[in-house]
Write an enzyme that holds these catalytic residues in place. Structure first.
Site, PDB file in Angstrom:
ATOM      1  N   SER A   1       0.810  -1.213   0.000  1.00 41.32           N
ATOM      2  CA  SER A   1       0.000   0.000   0.000  1.00 41.32           C
ATOM      3  C   SER A   1       0.847   1.268   0.000  1.00 41.32           C
ATOM      4  O   SER A   1       1.951   1.298   0.550  1.00 41.32           O
ATOM      5  CB  SER A   1      -0.897   0.001   1.241  1.00 41.32           C
TER       6      SER A   1
ATOM      7  N   SER B   1     -14.023  -4.577  -6.819  1.00 43.86           N
ATOM      8  CA  SER B   1     -13.850  -4.456  -5.374  1.00 43.86           C
ATOM      9  C   SER B   1     -14.748  -3.347  -4.869  1.00 43.86           C
ATOM     10  O   SER B   1     -14.937  -2.342  -5.547  1.00 43.86           O
ATOM     11  CB  SER B   1     -12.393  -4.094  -5.078  1.00 43.86           C
TER      12      SER B   1
ATOM     13  N   TYR C   1      -2.463   5.319  -3.855  1.00 43.66           N
ATOM     14  CA  TYR C   1      -3.496   6.314  -3.616  1.00 43.66           C
ATOM     15  C   TYR C   1      -2.949   7.602  -4.227  1.00 43.66           C
ATOM     16  O   TYR C   1      -1.962   8.149  -3.732  1.00 43.66           O
ATOM     17  CB  TYR C   1      -3.707   6.552  -2.117  1.00 43.66           C
TER      18      TYR C   1
ATOM     19  N   HIS D   1     -13.842  -2.298  -1.836  1.00 42.62           N
ATOM     20  CA  HIS D   1     -12.923  -1.913  -0.757  1.00 42.62           C
ATOM     21  C   HIS D   1     -13.335  -2.621   0.541  1.00 42.62           C
ATOM     22  O   HIS D   1     -13.268  -2.040   1.631  1.00 42.62           O
ATOM     23  CB  HIS D   1     -12.967  -0.378  -0.575  1.00 42.62           C
TER      24      HIS D   1
ATOM     25  N   THR E   1      -5.893   2.715  -6.811  1.00 43.09           N
ATOM     26  CA  THR E   1      -7.218   2.706  -6.178  1.00 43.09           C
ATOM     27  C   THR E   1      -8.052   3.872  -6.693  1.00 43.09           C
ATOM     28  O   THR E   1      -7.646   5.032  -6.580  1.00 43.09           O
ATOM     29  CB  THR E   1      -7.098   2.780  -4.653  1.00 43.09           C
TER      30      THR E   1
ATOM     31  N   LYS F   1      -8.294  -0.385  -9.490  1.00 45.74           N
ATOM     32  CA  LYS F   1      -8.993  -1.101  -8.415  1.00 45.74           C
ATOM     33  C   LYS F   1     -10.197  -0.297  -7.911  1.00 45.74           C
ATOM     34  O   LYS F   1     -10.110   0.912  -7.725  1.00 45.74           O
ATOM     35  CB  LYS F   1      -8.024  -1.327  -7.253  1.00 45.74           C
TER      36      LYS F   1
END
Lengths: 364, 364, 364, 364
Positions: B122, B258, B145, B260, B171, B236
């Site tokens: 991440s 997804s 991110y 999340h 994301t 994502k």
């Protein structure tokens, strides 16, 4: 009867058993079975979703009461593969009855005979198949888990025929054992050796290939079972119409729609849910035996109205055995017969053939 | 391992982990994680309806057991974006593994490598991405991110490529952070700084723009990630077919369906429910990764049979890390592989491609 | 704040209110409201099936998350009947705010004005309508329960116009009061006289005809309200398309789809369930206000996507009032605005008009 | 009132009864009834699935509130088989009211008369049918369980006519008694002899054939009841359209759709679910009485909107009798009338005929 941590003590009771239904009996049996044994018998695979769904599925098809039929005293008698039985309810093969009662499969055999129905005897029964055969004269089917030791599998089939078994139930759904997680949590270990797999020296360990199930099953396995036993072969564990057709094409004398009581593939449909499509594909070419979730007379009725010829029960019989030996087995069967009779009367049908001609009503 | 109010103490255990399943593990992990940390990891948005629905959705598609296939020893191997993996199960990016274990993402990396699969790392990992890369040789994807500090975002992408990461997971679903209410109730504050965002002086506060996610994301963001990283970019957080098409049109190498893990928009459909429509729109032009709610081998099977190429898991990996460090991570992955293998065998399929060709049965 | 059997003591608190959501607030409010008052406010009719269904109905339509929209900072502003409001969330008329807080409707009025939205003031408010009007400058609508005393009803309408109210909300669904059984169990009696119905001598009993609702309502009642008030009339309590058309034909300026928060006819559909058919019949000729069950930003979104122009909330506002006076009212409204904003961002929409153009996805 | 193990003591109370609804009353009655008696009255067959489904079925059809109708003061009056009644709610035959109250059916008769409706008096009432007839002047129907003693059955019918009963309710659904398992668990034995079946010497045992229900019922049974009584015959226990047609063809003056309150065939549909199809088949040739699960005014409304002419209630009346004798019976009936009146007003209908013309809305 006793439960004892670290020690395996089984029930010896044979007193008459006063039953209300086959739901309560599970709780009652849980008090006389060793915890690990109860968990092994009662449990299912994974989250036990399919175990529960096996029961829930019955609630989606309903029986419309019928009145003014002029019928009374329902006639439950039927036959399967040429064997006359007092009702369309038989006993499916279940492992290791010795977990439940000191008499093991001999007790079950006496109870089944007293109740007038067929007993399935498992490859991994506590007693040897000949001992079970000798215990009571009632009709019996021998159940085969195909073993990696092919010659020994063949020997079992020949022993079964020699001992008077009338058919072979070939389990097709156990090419790997399901994740019975409560047994894992309890670190359950079988306390008993399977009587059919012992060698000449019962104290010696059973060879691995003889106690390992074959994971590669196909039509040749069916042909093998037919050839070696010379008996009708019932293929058990069918859920898909194509598998039913494959089994019939390979010579199966009957099929058994079953998801192994929710003990194998969690996430599979309720067994009752897949029955109509299988029955449609089979189209009465061979009889259909149904198990997985049957606890009530209305369940038997619904299964027959959805295409089954007979139903088989497992766990409730073991609970009856645990609670009262052969008398408990008989009580379980007779209670279910009474429930079926009551259901037939209230549905306005007189015979098993009438049940099969009844339309259920989908729940809304 | 310890939980302590007002103090943040993490597990240091690396003993082997004996797992039953990935359901029980959440309760076990809750005993070793600090309460605020557990709540942050386990919780979802709002009423957690979508969190629960992510699990429930799997129960609406069932796997019909198949027998007599003649198949054994399922082959789980597959590949994604050119990386061979031992099974179609990878690790999705999750923030701050340091909440769970003293080894943080280094432990996860060792576990993932030992289990033969891909680790997503991440943007807000506890360790810097180079530290994670150095911890184990297994394949890794870096997760972005998009930050308001565009230059820093670009720098992160270049660092990831330099450190050997093989792809970027962008994301797209976090342009505002969901209402994780249990974290609010617990007044949870991150006790750790994110290793990737620290400046030259780790004790200095991180500039606001570097720790604030960009709320305006569009196709240009994808193009940016591709351009700056020179790596394949996985978008994502896709739930709608049109967003999948937009991502592909902008150059995405793969998409990740997804929600999340139910942490963003409560009231969204279960992720598994939207998968078929997205897969139909994608029509195999790019691979589909699926996450949100996967806990069982049967879930993996159902996702692949509904159009996914691989699935990703998050929380269970963190629970394994909390309980046993890298050994726990490996145990989690291997357990899920075993469940998938069992499911494949009982469904009569041999390869991942076979799963993808299987028709599920809608629950009635 | 206090609860006291046999004595009626209300909250006087005006401290800032820290809210997580509008679900928890009900439990918190139950601790500061007198038991009978809480039961009166929170309860529904009969078995409270419709009360619960009002919430459950929202779970049958889902919001598909959208990404890559390039949008940020949602714009919640809108207008209704010419009054600009900061978001599509207003306050529906509720009886007797004095049950909740010493400031009664004056507190609610200050909170509504601070939050930038419209307050509905009930016929049976604790304070007289002029007192509420004087408490804060924000926009207000006066609510009419048509009384058996026609002249007094007309007088109320003229007073409302004179006091600056901008519209009349005419309740059409209370021609008999629903069976609020928990209030019966608690033998709840209103401890306060309604300020609008008092005569010159406030200590004298209110004449029966002035405190008895008219049970015979029809299009003439609408025409009466229009004629006597000279204001736009919103007909509240519509569930059937034909009633919407009747109201519009009689001159209604707007309709309010509502089942009175589940307080009238138990066994009625969830209000959200009837909204689409009513909206289709109305076909945008007049605006639609929606209430009954709204507690979450996602509920507001779903109602607007199903045909509502604005939503109204009741009980949560009273709970906020009970907990913190005008500050609590403001906090409730602002929290719901924040949830709506977050929902819009995660659904990829920028304006209220965008919400109305969004297709929801039916839950499977 | 008292409950006493091993001793049978019944309530003698006749104080006014303050009721909230007919749900709470069951719990209240359970405190004054002997445990075995309560279980006998409240219980259903088998798993009580159909007992519960009788209630749940009502939640699948909803009443859309209607406003602006200009109607007020609903008129509940109707008639059935020529007998005027104050509302479409009558009392279905129930065995052995003496279990509930010292006044037995005499108390029920007084309560029914005071409430202005019809009482069904069971073959197995505690008091003799003449005693019940003498207790109050209200209209009564006599109920026949056809006995194996045909001559005695005929005698009962002639006695009923002589005593002024206006119709015969012939139960067709009890050719075997359902498995009321809670009664079995409690080993409940009737503590009272049925007054209608006693011989000249009340202390002598009743002959078996006189206390055994006939299990062979058909159209000839209907013809017998018509012939021997000279009264209109209502056939009770109809669930299937074909049975309704058979009964009408055999001369039935009315039919009663009922599953015996879930006491006979568990696994049968909820009674309300089968009503529309039966009503369609009957096509208004004879009136339809509906029972099984009615507890609310909205249930009465829904049954009438689905084809019933009147509804009948059983258990709630017995609970009222247990709690307050004839005053309790009256209170139960009047409460349900009030609920029906409120429902009619909120649904915008004025008469029973209006209810029957109302379209319900299927729950989604």
């Amino acid at each position: 009867a006793a439960t004892s941590p670290g020690e395996f003590i089984v029930s010896r009771t044979e007193a008459p058993l006063d039953l209300i239904n086959l739901i309560d009996i599970e709780t009652r049996a849980s008090r006389v079975l060793a915890p690990g044994a109860f968990s092994y018998i009662a449990g299912g695979a994974g989250d036990e979703w399919t175990l529960r769904e096996n029961r829930n599925a019955f609630n989606r098809q309903l029986i419309v009461p019928r009145v003014l039929s002029g019928k009374t005293a329902p006639d439950l008698r039927t036959q399967i593969l040429g064997t006359a039985i007092v009702s369309p309810i038989i006993i499916t093969p279940v492992a290791a009855h010795g977990l439940a009662h000191i008499t093991a499969e001999a007790g079950t055999a006496r109870g089944a005979a007293a109740a007038g129905t067929i007993l399935g005897v498992s490859t991994v029964s506590t007693l040897a198949l000949e001992q079970v055969a000798a215990a009571a004269a009632g009709p019996k089917w021998f159940h085969l888990y195909m073993l990696q030791d092919v010659a020994y599998s063949a020997k079992l089939l020949r022993r079964a025929r020699a001992a008077g078994y009338r058919a072979i139930v070939l389990t097709a759904d156990t090419t790997v054992v399901g994740n019975r997680e409560d047994s894992l949590r309890q670190r359950f270990q079988f306390p008993l050796q399977p009587g059919n797999l012992l060698g000449d020296d019962p104290a010696a360990p059973i060879p691995l290939a003889r106690r390992t199930f074959e994971s590669r099953l196909d039509r040749k396995t069916i042909e093998f079972a037919i050839r070696e036993s010379g008996l009708p072969v019932i293929v058990k564990g069918i859920n898909h119409p194509d598998d039913a057709l494959l089994a019939i094409d390979a010579g199966a004398a009957a099929i058994q729609v079953s998801n192994h009581g929710g003990r194998q593939l969690d996430g599979a449909p309720g067994a009752f849910s897949v029955l109509p499509a299988v029955a449609k594909a089979v189209n009465q070419r061979v009889p259909i035996i149904f198990d997985s979730g049957v606890r009530r007379g209305q369940d038997v009725f619904k299964a027959l109205a959805s295409g089954a010829d007979v139903v088989a029960i497992g766990r409730p019989v073991i609970y009856g055995l645990a609670l009262s030996g052969w008398q408990g087995v008989r009580s379980v069967l007779e209670l279910l017969n009474r429930e079926l009779s009551m259901t037939m009367q209230l549905a306005g049908v007189h015979t098993v053939a009438d049940i099969r001609a009844t339309a259920l009503q989908p729940a809304v």
